[in-house]
Design a protein around this motif. Structure first.
Motif, mmCIF file in Angstrom:
data_model
loop_
_atom_site.group_PDB
_atom_site.id
_atom_site.type_symbol
_atom_site.label_atom_id
_atom_site.label_comp_id
_atom_site.label_asym_id
_atom_site.label_seq_id
_atom_site.Cartn_x
_atom_site.Cartn_y
_atom_site.Cartn_z
ATOM 1 N N ASN A 194 -0.856 -0.505 1.084
ATOM 2 C CA ASN A 194 -0.262 -0.002 2.324
ATOM 3 C C ASN A 194 1.263 -0.016 2.296
ATOM 4 O OD1 ASN A 194 -0.205 0.050 5.239
ATOM 5 N ND2 ASN A 194 -1.617 -1.336 5.737
ATOM 6 N N VAL A 195 2.063 0.243 3.465
ATOM 7 C CA VAL A 195 3.230 0.243 3.210
ATOM 8 C C VAL A 195 4.030 -1.139 3.647
ATOM 9 C CG1 VAL A 195 3.313 2.682 3.917
ATOM 10 C CG2 VAL A 195 3.284 0.955 5.912
ATOM 11 N N GLY A 196 3.289 -2.215 3.706
ATOM 12 C CA GLY A 196 3.812 -3.405 3.938
ATOM 13 C C GLY A 196 2.820 -4.294 3.860
ATOM 14 N N GLY B 132 0.777 0.023 8.341
ATOM 15 C CA GLY B 132 -0.085 1.454 8.340
ATOM 16 C C GLY B 132 -0.480 2.208 9.533
ATOM 17 N N GLU C 173 1.725 -4.169 -0.827
ATOM 18 C CA GLU C 173 2.578 -3.155 -0.764
ATOM 19 C C GLU C 173 2.708 -2.543 -1.956
ATOM 20 O OE1 GLU C 173 6.142 -4.707 0.414
ATOM 21 O OE2 GLU C 173 6.954 -3.195 1.395
ATOM 22 N N ALA C 174 3.113 -1.257 -2.047
ATOM 23 C CA ALA C 174 3.082 -0.419 -3.128
ATOM 24 C C ALA C 174 4.112 -0.982 -4.419
ATOM 25 C CB ALA C 174 3.516 1.010 -3.219
ATOM 26 N N VAL D 140 4.344 6.601 9.901
ATOM 27 C CA VAL D 140 3.362 6.476 9.236
ATOM 28 C C VAL D 140 2.335 7.816 9.257
ATOM 29 C CG1 VAL D 140 1.136 5.167 9.087
ATOM 30 C CG2 VAL D 140 3.481 3.919 8.931
ATOM 31 N N GLY E 179 5.234 9.690 6.027
ATOM 32 C CA GLY E 179 6.033 8.323 5.879
ATOM 33 C C GLY E 179 5.343 7.390 5.224
ATOM 34 N N PHE E 180 3.959 7.492 5.412
ATOM 35 C CA PHE E 180 3.090 6.566 4.357
ATOM 36 C C PHE E 180 3.205 6.958 3.052
ATOM 37 C CE2 PHE E 180 -0.873 4.883 2.688
ATOM 38 C CZ PHE E 180 -1.021 3.888 3.147
ATOM 39 N N ASN F 182 6.698 6.093 1.741
ATOM 40 C CA ASN F 182 6.857 4.766 1.499
ATOM 41 C C ASN F 182 6.080 4.218 0.097
ATOM 42 O OD1 ASN F 182 6.492 1.679 2.149
ATOM 43 N ND2 ASN F 182 8.329 2.638 3.249
ATOM 44 N N VAL F 183 4.957 4.844 0.109
ATOM 45 C CA VAL F 183 4.179 4.324 -1.242
ATOM 46 C C VAL F 183 4.943 4.912 -2.513
ATOM 47 C CG1 VAL F 183 2.307 4.797 -2.456
ATOM 48 C CG2 VAL F 183 1.939 4.348 -0.072
ATOM 49 N N LYS G 130 8.438 2.632 -2.762
ATOM 50 C CA LYS G 130 8.069 1.303 -3.348
ATOM 51 C C LYS G 130 7.510 1.346 -4.686
ATOM 52 C CE LYS G 130 8.245 -0.576 1.352
ATOM 53 N NZ LYS G 130 7.639 -0.841 2.561
ATOM 54 N N LEU G 131 6.453 2.011 -5.008
ATOM 55 C CA LEU G 131 6.122 2.279 -6.284
ATOM 56 C C LEU G 131 6.830 2.341 -7.439
ATOM 57 C CD1 LEU G 131 3.385 1.654 -7.500
ATOM 58 C CD2 LEU G 131 2.883 4.055 -7.683
#
Lengths: 338, 338
Positions: free
Chosen positions: A178-180, A186, A209-210, B145, B225-226, B229-230, B233-234
């Motif tokens: 998920n994004v957080g 999400g 979170e990723a 998202v 945006g989902f 964001n992954v 952050k990944l």
């Protein structure tokens, strides 16, 4: 136990596949049913001095290319070594099937030929990947681009059963990509999946979170196949570019070359540790019988290890485990709104 | 030009923010309108010998925490330094606004207070990120998202305008983040977006597989945006863990420590090169006036650079550029089915 092996899947077929099979026969006492061109297999074995003891051959001279459209496995490539292996498995001629060939075709063919465990909505491609310490399973890593929450909760159930029975992880922690980390993060798919995972009886640790996946976010990372595939491939891409940059750094001048010579073996070991190609491969999970994807680049030893995992997939009764868990979940929550 | 600056955003506020502002005044000749506690700003400036020449202060003593719920910017935190800056921008008291504070609140507040460029369906959080050589823009990196194709094509148009006008990229290559490079890859959202991007007039290079993003997949990577964001952050997570592992390796024994000493500066430079916190920050793109997110960890020099980019955002007439491009696209394709 008899493992059906696609002798013509992957970049190093058939030589490395045959070598790996020979090692597996010797180390694990398995029988092997090879699919592929019998004449080439026999010729390769003879030339390379590979014993075919405990190995049968099912002659299937056609081969599906790695980049061939997955659906061709049911059409123009319906008699290739990969399709032949799936059919033999479906007919009960072996206990499991393993291929290092075309992933998409393996997923599609498994779905069509081996079919799903009753009650399973979608089979998933579930690679075991490296994290800071040890590994995690990504489920789904790309078999299903568009998913519903009831599919995702099954991915969690299946991944959890596999990790426990095959990889020896006790009470695997299941997380939702998920994004957080907060519960409400999400979109609709994540909200519905979160609710289902909470009442799944799994060791659900919430959203992951990723950023935390490569550290120690969870043992099973549940995602729709689109997100999962982005995770799988970005993981590889970032690591590859970073190692490329480090290699550049080490060859920059005499000083950095000296440094490189001092850490050469350690760097190689690190690279291997984070190379998911060296890892546990990927079960095609949710299939009615054990199907396993070995890495396309697998050499003999990696392929032998993949056979070991395939054997554990059978011996761990993962299919029965999943079947019971799904039935229990459906009995308790089937028909409920997420 | 007058840049409105949130003096209390980020981990190093207000000291590093004020230092960065002083440097920007001296180097770029901008005027600054600071928001935040006037007494603390004056006290800090005096104690640290920072000149407040060419700087005004709008007294807004309240501060929104980095992890506060974004919506609180319109409620209990409606008078904080971040909200004050957005209001001053909306009222025309400055040409642009920059904050290193709460990203979610900045996006939410921008949408509510500064509002969108007419015709823009969603504003996006568009970080500029490092790749093997140079950088790319991720649009959307997490503001929305759930998205529709008509939003994604606008992300491409906006990202392209920004890269060209602010970052000096000629004819930026726009790619769609996807699970493979072939045209038919992905789900409904990707299919529809692909069709729209093809007729957008942008330099659309097709689907970009996540594996290729860190190499040189595209200059603008378009994503919902989902997914964005992954990716964001990944990217950070994998790099962080790899550098952690390399650090472990270098401190393992005398030999590796010697190697480390030989490449210390090069490794630091590499780490900095791939640390997206050191990069160009993120415009809140699609807003009716230039709003810029500097990194939370920004120190004086990084913040000064962020002010330079914010100035270029104004001088490049990015808002007008986007406005015209969107109008042209709507005139040609508005109302068409994807």
């Amino acid at each position: 136990m008899k493992i059906i092996v696609d002798a013509f899947g992957g970049d190093n077929a058939p030589l490395e596949i045959l070598k790996g099979c020979q090692m597996a026969v010797e180390e694990y006492g398995v029988d092997i049913l090879l699919t592929g061109s019998e004449s080439i297999i026999r010729q390769t074995a003879q030339q390379q001095g590979i014993s075919l003891s405990h190995m049968e051959i099912f002659d299937a001279p056609d081969v599906i290319a790695t980049d061939a459209p997955p659906k061709s496995i049911m059409r123009e490539k319906k008699d290739c070594s990969l399709a032949a292996g799936l059919k033999l498995l479906a007919e009960g001629k072996g206990d499991a099937f393993i291929s290092a060939g075309n992933s998409g075709a393996l997923v599609f063919g498994t779905n069509m030929i081996v079919k799903r465990i009753p009650g399973i909505k979608r089979i998933a491609f579930a690679p075991v990947m490296p994290k800071r310490e040890g590994f995690f399973m990504l489920c789904d890593g790309g078999a299903n681009v568009e998913c519903r929450a009831d599919m995702l909760v099954q991915f969690g159930i299946m991944g959890s059963a596999y990790l426990e029975k095959v990889m020896g992880v006790k009470n695997p922690r299941v997380g939702l990509a998920n994004v957080g980390t907060e519960d409400h993060k999400g979109g609709t798919l994540q909200h519905e999946t979160f609710a289902l995972l909470q009442k799944s009886g799994l060791n659900f640790v919430g959203n992951v979170e990723a950023r935390d996946i490569p550290g120690d976010g969870a043992d099973v990372v549940v995602a729709d196949g689109f997100t999962g595939n982005v995770i799988l491939k970005l993981y590889e891409g970032v690591a590859m570019e970073l190692f490329g940059m480090i290699k550049e750094l080490f060859t920059k001048n005499l000083k950095t070359k000296l440094a490189a010579s001092l850490v050469l073996n350690d760097m190689r070991a690190l690279k291997k540790r984070v190379d998911y190609n060296e890892y546990g491969g990927a079960p095609i999970i949710g299939a009615a019988k054990p199907v396993f994807k070995a890495h396309g680049s697998a050499k003999a030893k990696t392929f032998k290890n993949a056979i070991r995992l395939t054997k554990a997939y059978v011996e761990g009764h993962v299919i029965e485990e999943i079947s019971e868990a799904i039935a229990a979940f459906e009995q308790e929550h089937g028909g409920e709104e997420a």
